[in-house]
Design an enzyme around this catalytic site. Structure first.
Site, PDB file in Angstrom:
ATOM      1  N   TYR A  63      13.085  42.085 -40.949  1.00 28.20           N
ATOM      2  CA  TYR A  63      13.784  42.561 -42.155  1.00 28.20           C
ATOM      3  C   TYR A  63      13.492  44.028 -42.433  1.00 28.20           C
ATOM      4  CZ  TYR A  63      13.648  37.497 -42.913  1.00 28.20           C
ATOM      5  OH  TYR A  63      13.735  36.145 -42.767  1.00 28.20           O
TER       6      TYR A  63
ATOM      7  N   HIS B  67      10.934  27.328 -49.168  1.00 31.83           N
ATOM      8  CA  HIS B  67       9.523  26.996 -49.328  1.00 31.83           C
ATOM      9  C   HIS B  67       8.593  28.155 -48.972  1.00 31.83           C
ATOM     10  CE1 HIS B  67      10.818  25.157 -45.309  1.00 31.83           C
ATOM     11  NE2 HIS B  67      10.267  26.317 -45.022  1.00 31.83           N
TER      12      HIS B  67
END
Length: 488
Positions: free
Chosen positions: A258, A171
């Site tokens: 990340y 989502h």
């Protein structure tokens, strides 16, 4: 209509309830069957009681069954939804705690980085077991909808090695679009049209139009910097927007782990994060949140059961993809969303074997992806770094090759920015030994790892990270909820 949906990991109570009520918002689906399965009989019985209460309150013919026998749950299923966390919070705590000893400060640790990679090692063998059962006892050509992280690795393994029709669902795109619509002053997110593409948790809004008008980088930067909340909570995300020229789907905390630039120096981390909520960069924030949520549910279960007696309100159907995909496949009402699939030409400048997240349309013929998208070069470069780690991680999980696993961790962007090779080798040994109960493919490597650990001279430290918060008690959570209710 009459068909069967199996939900694996149904003990994820809040999420299972959301999927259940979303699907029952489709009028044609009132008479279908839900088969719940989980390794925890306790959790299964709690969620079944909630779903039974919903069925009773809404006078539905829907059938709900629950069993710890996964294969039985999958028998005859047309759709299989996975939201599992192999190892639960016990293993997850090691994903956060052990890397901290080597200076690796993660907010979530469920996608890549040290925690996400080990999470994948635990999940992938189980995913392949799911796929075997789907091939053998589910409906022919059953569709596997994977919600479990690490999304890309799990979906990669299911498609490449499980040989099952699989789509990964998340989502993040929807939530990012809601933010953009808000800062631009839209009355509704529906006023925003966009193309978002990349890989899961590193997806990029490469085209934006508000009521048909194209939105450029400068306007978007100005809108975020003027926002009274997001300008504080999303500092790192806004910095990436300024440098890359496009906005990332992921929260400040997710995105920070990340990349190799924002969490590598402890004294720099607090500059880029915000502590108003875990998702903005708190050390181990999602572990704390998940622990508190579990404790809250166990304590306040009667309230959850009572709330299940309310009528289903179709206007409150969520933007989670699952119910909309099923509706499109079964009724031919077309749905547009963003899905995780094997690349195969979807994105021109990412590896073709990678799992990408990109726009597609669903109808009775299946999921049809928009092909030929080209990412901005900086976005592609960042995605490729993660894809290389994901590929090695999947291969390590399949083969049980601990040396390949260490190389995957070594090549992770944040790990590589923080740790030396010697530290990575020892850290992986320590994590594999600690999580051996959930890593059967590495059983042969555990004795040697223990031996190396007994002789290692690599120094570690007891460190809680740059922004750690302790798990709050039920009393503290009640007080906070009461204060929020009183305030507004």
């Amino acid at each position: 209509m009459s068909f069967k949906i199996a939900i694996i990991g149904a003990g994820s109570v809040g999420f299972t309830k959301k999927l259940f009520t979303d699907i029952l918002c489709v009028p044609e689906f009132k008479g279908i069957e839900f088969a719940l399965t989980d390794v925890s009989e306790h959790n299964l019985q709690m969620i079944k009681a909630i779903l039974d209460r919903i069925v009773e309150a809404n006078k539905l013919p829907t059938k709900v069954t629950a069993t710890t026998d996964r294969r039985k749950a999958l028998e005859g299923a047309r759709y299989v939804i996975s939201c599992v966390r192999v190892g639960g919070l016990e293993a997850y705590a090691d994903d956060i705690r052990i890397p901290l000893k080597y200076g690796i400060d993660q907010c979530v640790g469920d996608t890549i980085c040290a925690g996400g990679i080990l999470y994948g090692q635990r999940n992938i063998p189980v995913i392949l077991d799911f796929c075997k059962d789907i091939r053998e006892v589910a409906e022919t050509d059953a569709k596997f909808l994977n919600y479990a992280n690490p999304m890309a690795m799990n979906t990669w393994a299911a498609i490449e090695y499980g040989k099952v029709d699989t789509v990964g669902l998340c989502h993040g795109v929807q939530h990012g679009a809601e933010q953009i619509a808000e800062v631009l002053g839209a009355k509704s997110p529906r006023e925003l049209d966009y193309v978002c593409s990349g890989i899961n948790h590193q997806t990029w809004f490469i085209e934006l139009r508000l009521n048909g008008r194209e939105i450029g980088k400068d306007e978007l930067v100005a809108a975020f910097e003027a926002h009274p909340v997001y300008s504080r909570q999303e500092k790192l995300r806004i910095d990436v927007l300024k440098r890359f020229g496009v906005y990332s789907t992921e929260s400040n905390g997710h995105l920070s782990e990340y990349l190799p630039w924002y969490r590598k120096r402890p004294d720099e981390i607090t500059r880029w994060i915000d502590m108003s909520d875990w998702i903005h960069g708190e050390t181990g924030g999602y572990l704390r949140y998940s622990t508190e949520t579990r404790n809250w549910f166990e304590t306040e279960y009667p309230q959850f059961l009572e709330a299940a007696s309310k009528p289903i309100d179709p206007s409150k159907r969520s933007n989670e993809h699952a119910s909309h995909i099923l509706e499109a496949l079964e009724t031919n009402r077309v749905y547009r969303g963003h899905f995780n699939v094997k690349n195969d030409g979807v994105i021109t400048n990412l590896p073709q074997d990678a799992i990408v997240e990109s726009p597609g349309f669903v109808d009775r013929f299946g999921i049809n992806m928009s092909a030929g998208i080209t990412l901005p070069e900086a976005c592609a470069a960042t995605c490729i770094s993660s894809i290389n780690v994901q590929r090695m991680s999947v291969h390590a999980a399949i083969s049980g090759d601990i040396d390949l696993l260490k190389l995957a961790v070594l090549h992770d962007p944040l790990v590589g920015a923080v740790s030396t090779p010697e530290e990575v080798w020892q850290m992986v040994d320590e994590m594999v030994v600690a999580q051996a109960a959930w890593l059967p493919q590495f059983a042969h490597a555990v004795p040697a790892a223990k031996e190396r650990l007994s002789k290692s001279r690599v120094k570690t430290r007891e460190w809680a990270g740059a922004a750690w918060r302790s798990v709050r008690s039920i009393e503290e959570l009640r007080a906070e909820k009461a204060a929020l209710k009183q305030a507004g």
